[in-house]
Enzyme design. Sequence first.
Site, PDB file in Angstrom:
ATOM      1  N   ARG A 361       0.822  -1.207   0.000  1.00  0.00           N
ATOM      2  CA  ARG A 361       0.000   0.000   0.000  1.00  0.00           C
ATOM      3  C   ARG A 361       0.858   1.261   0.000  1.00  0.00           C
ATOM      4  O   ARG A 361       0.467   2.266  -0.573  1.00  0.00           O
ATOM      5  CB  ARG A 361      -0.918   0.007   1.233  1.00  0.00           C
ATOM      6  N   GLY A 434      -7.362   4.715  12.436  1.00  0.00           N
ATOM      7  CA  GLY A 434      -8.039   5.807  13.128  1.00  0.00           C
ATOM      8  C   GLY A 434      -7.121   6.996  13.353  1.00  0.00           C
ATOM      9  O   GLY A 434      -7.519   8.144  13.146  1.00  0.00           O
ATOM     10  N   GLU A 457      -5.346  25.680 -12.679  1.00  0.00           N
ATOM     11  CA  GLU A 457      -4.466  25.745 -13.853  1.00  0.00           C
ATOM     12  C   GLU A 457      -4.843  24.648 -14.841  1.00  0.00           C
ATOM     13  O   GLU A 457      -3.997  24.152 -15.569  1.00  0.00           O
ATOM     14  CB  GLU A 457      -2.989  25.612 -13.460  1.00  0.00           C
TER      15      GLU A 457
END
Lengths: 706, 706
Positions: A361, A434, A457
Site C-alpha cells: 500500500r 483511526g 491551472e
Amino acid sequence: MNTAKGTTSQRPNIPNELLPDLPHGPLSEYRRRASFNWKEMVFFLDDEELIQFKKEIFSALENDPLFHRHPGQDLSMEKYRELTFRRCKRIFEYNFLTLQQTLEKPQKVLALINCLGMYDWSLGAKYFLNTQVFSGAVGNAGSERHSQFLNQVQTMEIFGCFALTELSHGSNTKAVRTTATFDASTKGFILNSPDFEAAKFWVGNMGKTATHAVVYAQLYTSDGKCHGLHSFVVQIRDPQTLLPMPGVMVGDIGKKLGQNGLDNGFAMFHNVRIPQENLLNRTGEITSSGTYTSAYKDPKQRLGASLGTLSSGRVSIMSMAVVNLKLAISIAIRFSATRRQFGPTEDEEIPVLEYQLQQWRLIPYLAAAYALDYFSKTFFMNLVELQIGIFMKDKSQRQAELGKEIHALSCAGKPLASWTAQHGAQECREACGGHGYLAMNRLGDIRSDNDPNCTYEGDNNVLLQQTSNYLLSLVHLVHEDKAHIESPLGSINFLIDFKDILGHKFTASSVEECLDPKVSLAAYKWLVCYLLRESYLKLQQEKKNRNNDFNARNNCQVYYCRSLALAFIEHAVLERFHDYTHDFSTPSSLQPVLKKLCALYGLWSLSKHLTVLYQGGYCLGQLPARIVQDAILELCAQLKDEAVALVDVIAPPDFILNSPIAKADGELYKNLWSAVLQGEKVLERASWWEEFCSNKPVIGPLKSQL
Amino acid sequence: MNTAKGTTSQRPNIPNELLPDLPHGPLSEYRRRASFNWKEMVFFLDDEELIQFKKEIFSALENDPLFHRHPGQDLSMEKYRELTFRRCKRIFEYNFLTLQQTLEKPQKVLALINCLGMYDWSLGAKYFLNTQVFSGAVGNAGSERHSQFLNQVQTMEIFGCFALTELSHGSNTKAVRTTATFDASTKGFILNSPDFEAAKFWVGNMGKTATHAVVYAQLYTSDGKCHGLHSFVVQIRDPQTLLPMPGVMVGDIGKKLGQNGLDNGFAMFHNVRIPQENLLNRTGEITSSGTYTSAYKDPKQRLGASLGTLSSGRVSIMSMAVVNLKLAISIAIRFSATRRQFGPTEDEEIPVLEYQLQQWRLIPYLAAAYALDYFSKTFFMNLVELQIGIFMKDKSQRQAELGKEIHALSCAGKPLASWTAQHGAQECREACGGHGYLAMNRLGDIRSDNDPNCTYEGDNNVLLQQTSNYLLSLVHLVHEDKAHIESPLGSINFLIDFKDILGHKFTASSVEECLDPKVSLAAYKWLVCYLLRESYLKLQQEKKNRNNDFNARNNCQVYYCRSLALAFIEHAVLERFHDYTHDFSTPSSLQPVLKKLCALYGLWSLSKHLTVLYQGGYCLGQLPARIVQDAILELCAQLKDEAVALVDVIAPPDFILNSPIAKADGELYKNLWSAVLQGEKVLERASWWEEFCSNKPVIGPLKSQL
C-alpha cells in the site's frame, strides 16, 4: 556497501549543524537496517546551498513565535486568514530571497514556496499567488511601463491576485465574459461584468487582501469590435483602507475544503475605469489613435500567449504535489514502522510495516515521491531555460519546440503528480487507521490542501487532452520512413522506432529480470506507441462516423487519448529517473537503493496498464502479470528496511512536518498522547452540560405536530 | 414505454404531497428525456410506508429552526458539538420510531439513521452510537439484569458509548489491555488501564457526552487468572453533573477530518469499581463463589461471540456508505447537467454531462449507488433474520451457517461500499471542478464523513481477510465430486460448478452481447473460482516455504486473497441486483433502465479485473477488453439521458441535500451566488485591515538574525 551505513555520517564534509543526527528511539532499528547513509543521500539529491537555504527558512519559522504550532487549536476561518496574512507579511520581513539570488539560482524560488507549503499551504499559496503568479503575469504579459507594480508588490505597498476564472467559466477560458472597452475620450478602459455569472470567482487573495488584480477580459475597441481575451491590471481596493474601489463589488467566496488561510474571492465590475497603460500589452496594444494592433495575427496564438503564465504554474503545481506526497508518505511510513499489531505469537506484535499488504500500500508511493521529485526538479530547470529564451526573444525553432514539449509534459505532469499525491494521501490516511483520521496528524490537511492541484491551472482530465493532441500531431512523422523525430528534451525521441517498437513483446521470464527497470521502460515504449496508434485510428474512425471534429475528439478520450497521455508522462518520468539512478556518477553506495526505487516505480505504474499490454498482444499468458506482480512485492519487501531512512531523507524537521505520529524520535504514543492532552478544554466538562443534566427531553411531544 | 414518461405521475395512487413534482428549470430537458417515471421508480424501490416515514423525518427537520442551515457559517468545534447534542436531544423528542414500530418494520431503524445522516453524519452517528451501538452491545451481550440501562438510554437519563479500541490497539482487539479484576470481598470488578497506551481511544460520544460506556476489558478472577476479553457497563460520568466518576480520566481526542459534531473521546481507569452485575454476561459469568463460567469452552469462539455486535455494525456502515455515494453522485450529476463548458461551435456551450469523459467518470458511480443500495437493503433483512434466530436461540446448522455467511459478506461488503463511496466522492468533487471544492457544496463533508467507514468496525484491508478465509475454508469441498455446497443466502452456491467454471472462457463477441449483465456475471464466477484456486495454491506453497502459518497467510494477501474477497462480494452484489432487475415482477416500464444500470455496474466493476481475466486465460486477444470497454461507454451514453431522473429518485429534498449547485430546480449559478452572498461578512473589509494598510513590513530586517 556497509561502510556507509548507520546514522553517523561517514562524509566528513557534512556538518552536523546542517543535518543533525536523528534521535534514537523506536525507529533506530529500521534505520540501522538501511543499506545507505541518509545524509549522503540528502547531499546527493540536493546541493549544499539549497540544503542550507531550506534549513534557514525552516529554522526561522521554528524560532519565530508567530509560526508556533498549537496542537488541537480550533481556529476560526477569519482568525486563520488573519494569521496567514501576518505570517505572509513576516516572510516579506525575512526576505529569504532577493531578486539577485533568484537569478543566480532559480531553484530557490521553488524551494521557498515548497518550504512554506510544507509548513502550511495556505501560507505558501498566499505568498506564491502574490509574489509569483501576479508578478509573473504582469512581468510576462506586460512591459517596462508596468514595472511599478512589480516594485510595489516587493514592498507590499500593493497585494496582487490573478483573476481569470469566472463563476460560469473555468476550463473554457476563451469564453470568459468580462469586458474591457477602450474609451477614446478618456484614453482608458472601462471594465464591466455583464452579469453575476461573469463575476470573477475563485481568485486566491481576492477575498480580503488583494488591492490589485490581473484581470482577463474581452478587449473591445471603441468601434465595438472585440479583439479577444487580454489581461489588465485593475486596482480593486484602496491600499490605504482596503475598501473596494468605486464600481468594484468584491468579496470572499467562503469556506473551502482546504487552504482556508487563503482568502479566495469574487469580483464584479460596474463601469470601472482603468488607465490605458494598465493593459498588459505583450499580446496586443491600443495605439494613440485608438486602434488595436497585435504581433500575433492568429487569435488562437494570441490567446495561447496570453495564457502562457499557466504553463509555469503547472510546473510549480507538480512540485507542490510532490511536496504533499513526501509529507504524507513520511507520516505513514514512520507510523507503520512504530505501530505494532498482531504477530506470529500471542506475546509478540510486529510493526505493521512488516506486513506485505502494508508494504504494497505504501512503499510504491515512496518510490513515486522519489521519481516525481527528480522529474519536477529537473523539469523546473527546463522551464527556466524556456523562460530565458522568451526573455532573450529567442525565435529559433528549438525554442518553439521546447515550448510545445514543455506544454505537453506539464499538461500531463500536473495530472500525474497531483493524482499520485491525492491517492497517496488517501492511502496513507487509511494506512494509519483511526490515528490517520485525527486532524492533528495532518493527513486530512495534506489531502485537502492537495486536492485543488487536480483542478486549478486546468482540470486534470481536460489538460491531458493537450498532451495527447501534441502526440497525435506527430503521427504523420512516425509513418515517414526517414522521419526526424527529436524534441529538445527528448521525451518523444523513441517514437522514431515506432514501427519496430510495435513489434516488440514482453520478454522477461523471471522475477529477477523484472527487477531491472529496463523491463518497464521497454513496456512503456510499446504502450505509448500502441496507444498512439490506437488513438489515431479511433480518431479517424470517429471523424468518419460523426458530423464534426468536436464530437470525434470527445469520443476518443476514454481508453485512448487519456491513457495515451498518462502512459507518455509516466514513461518520461521513469526514463529520467532511470538515467539518473543508473548514471555512472551516482555514488555506488546509493545506487542499489535508488535502482530499486526506480524499478518499483516503473513496475507499479506499469501494472495499471497490464490490461492494455495483454489486449494489444504485448503480454501473453500467465507469466508476465505474475512476474511483474511478484517483482513489485519483492521490491517492496527489499525496500521495507530502507523505507525509514528513505523517509528521513525527504521528511522536513518535526516542527514543519507537524504530525505527532510521525516525529523523528518514533515515540508514536507518547507524542500523540501529549499532543491530545495539550488541546483546548480536553478534560473540561462541555459548556452545555446542563442541556443534558437538566432539561431532559420529553419523549414524543413533538411528534403529534408532524 | 413512453406512457410512463415525464414528471407527472401516471400512477393515480402516488399522492403529490408524498412525492411533490420537481420544479421546472434547466434540468427539465434531461428529465423529459428519461425513459421512465421517477415517481414510479421511487415506489418500486421502497414501499409507501417507508417513503412516508422518511418524508416525516425530513419535514420535521426542515420545519424546525434548530435544524436550519446557515450557508457559509463557520462554526467552532465546540459550538458544533453543542448544536449536534441539542439536535440529538430533539430527535428524542420527535420519537420518530417506537420499539413496537421497530419490531414491526426493522428497516425503519436504518431509514432513520440514514435520514439523519443525509442531514448530517455527526448527528446520525451521535444518535446511532447511543441508541443502537451502546444499546445493541448491552442488549446482545447482556441479560435481563441490564434492561435498566436500555430503558435509561431511551429517556436520555444516561448517554452511552462503545469502548473497545485503545490508543495502541485497534485491529488486534484480542490484545486490548484494560483489565477488570473481580474483587470477591466487595463482589464487584475493579477496572484499570495499565498505562496510557491502554487508554480507550476514539470512542464516539465519550469526549463530552457519555455517562456510560460498554468497556471491553480482560477479565481476571481474584485468583489472578485471565479469562479473556469481556464487556462491562461502566459509568464514566455523573448524569447529574456530567463530571467524571472517581478514578476515571475522560476527555476529548480533538478535531477529526470529519464528523466534528460528534465528540470522540478517550478514557483511562484507575481502580474504578463497578458492581458485579455490570458484567455483560452472555459469554461469561462469575458465580456467587467467585469462579468463572462460560457457555463457550473455546476462548476463540467466546471472543467471536463477544465481538458479535460489530457484524451488525458493518451492515449498517454499508448502508451509510451507500447514502454518501447517493449524495455525492446526486450533486455531481445535477451539476454536470447544468454546467456548460465548450461546445461544437463558438456560440454554443453544452452541458458537461454530454462529454464521454464526464459520463465515464460519473455514471458508473450512479449505477453502483443503485446496485449497492439494493444489496445493503436486502442484506440488512438477512441480518434481521440472523438476529431473530439468535434471539430465538436457534441452534440449527442453518443458523450457524447463516452467521458465517453474513460475517463473510459483511467483511467484504463494508470495504466495497465504503471504498466505492470514498472514490466516488473524490471523483464527484473533481468532476465539479472548483465549485466542487467550495465547502458549501458539501462534497468535502461527504468525503470526510465517509472516510472513517473505511476504518472503523475493522480496517477494510484487514477485514477482507475474514472473507477470503471463509472462502478458503470451502476449498476442500469444491474438490469433492459430489460435494454439497450451499449457503443460506446462496452467495457460494455457484462454487459447486467450480471445476466446470474454471474451464469457461469469455465468449461474447460483440458490444451488444456485453450489454447483457450475464457476460459479467459469468466472468465473475470464473474470476472467483480462479482466484480461489490460485489463493489456495499460493497459501500451500507459502506454508511450505515459510516457517509458520502467520507469515504464509500474510504473504498471500496481495493479488490473491484480497482480490478474491473483492471479486466475491462484487459478484454477490451484482447477482442480487441482476435477479432483482430481471425479475418478471419488475415493472416493464422500469426494466430497461434498471437492466442498463445492472449491466454497467457489472462491466465497470469487472473492468478492474481484466488483467486477471487475461492472466488466467479467460480472455484472449484484443476483442474482449475492447468490447467490454466499448460496452461501458455505450451504456454511459445510453444512461446520460436517464441520469437526472435516476438522481431525482435517490436524492433527498433540497434542504437535506444542502448543496447550492445541486438543487432540484437546476438553477446552478443563481443558487450558488445567493448562497455565497449569504455568508458572514462576505463583503466586509477584514477586521485586520490595518495590518496591511499601516505597519508595512520592513523588508529584510529579520534576516540578519538568522
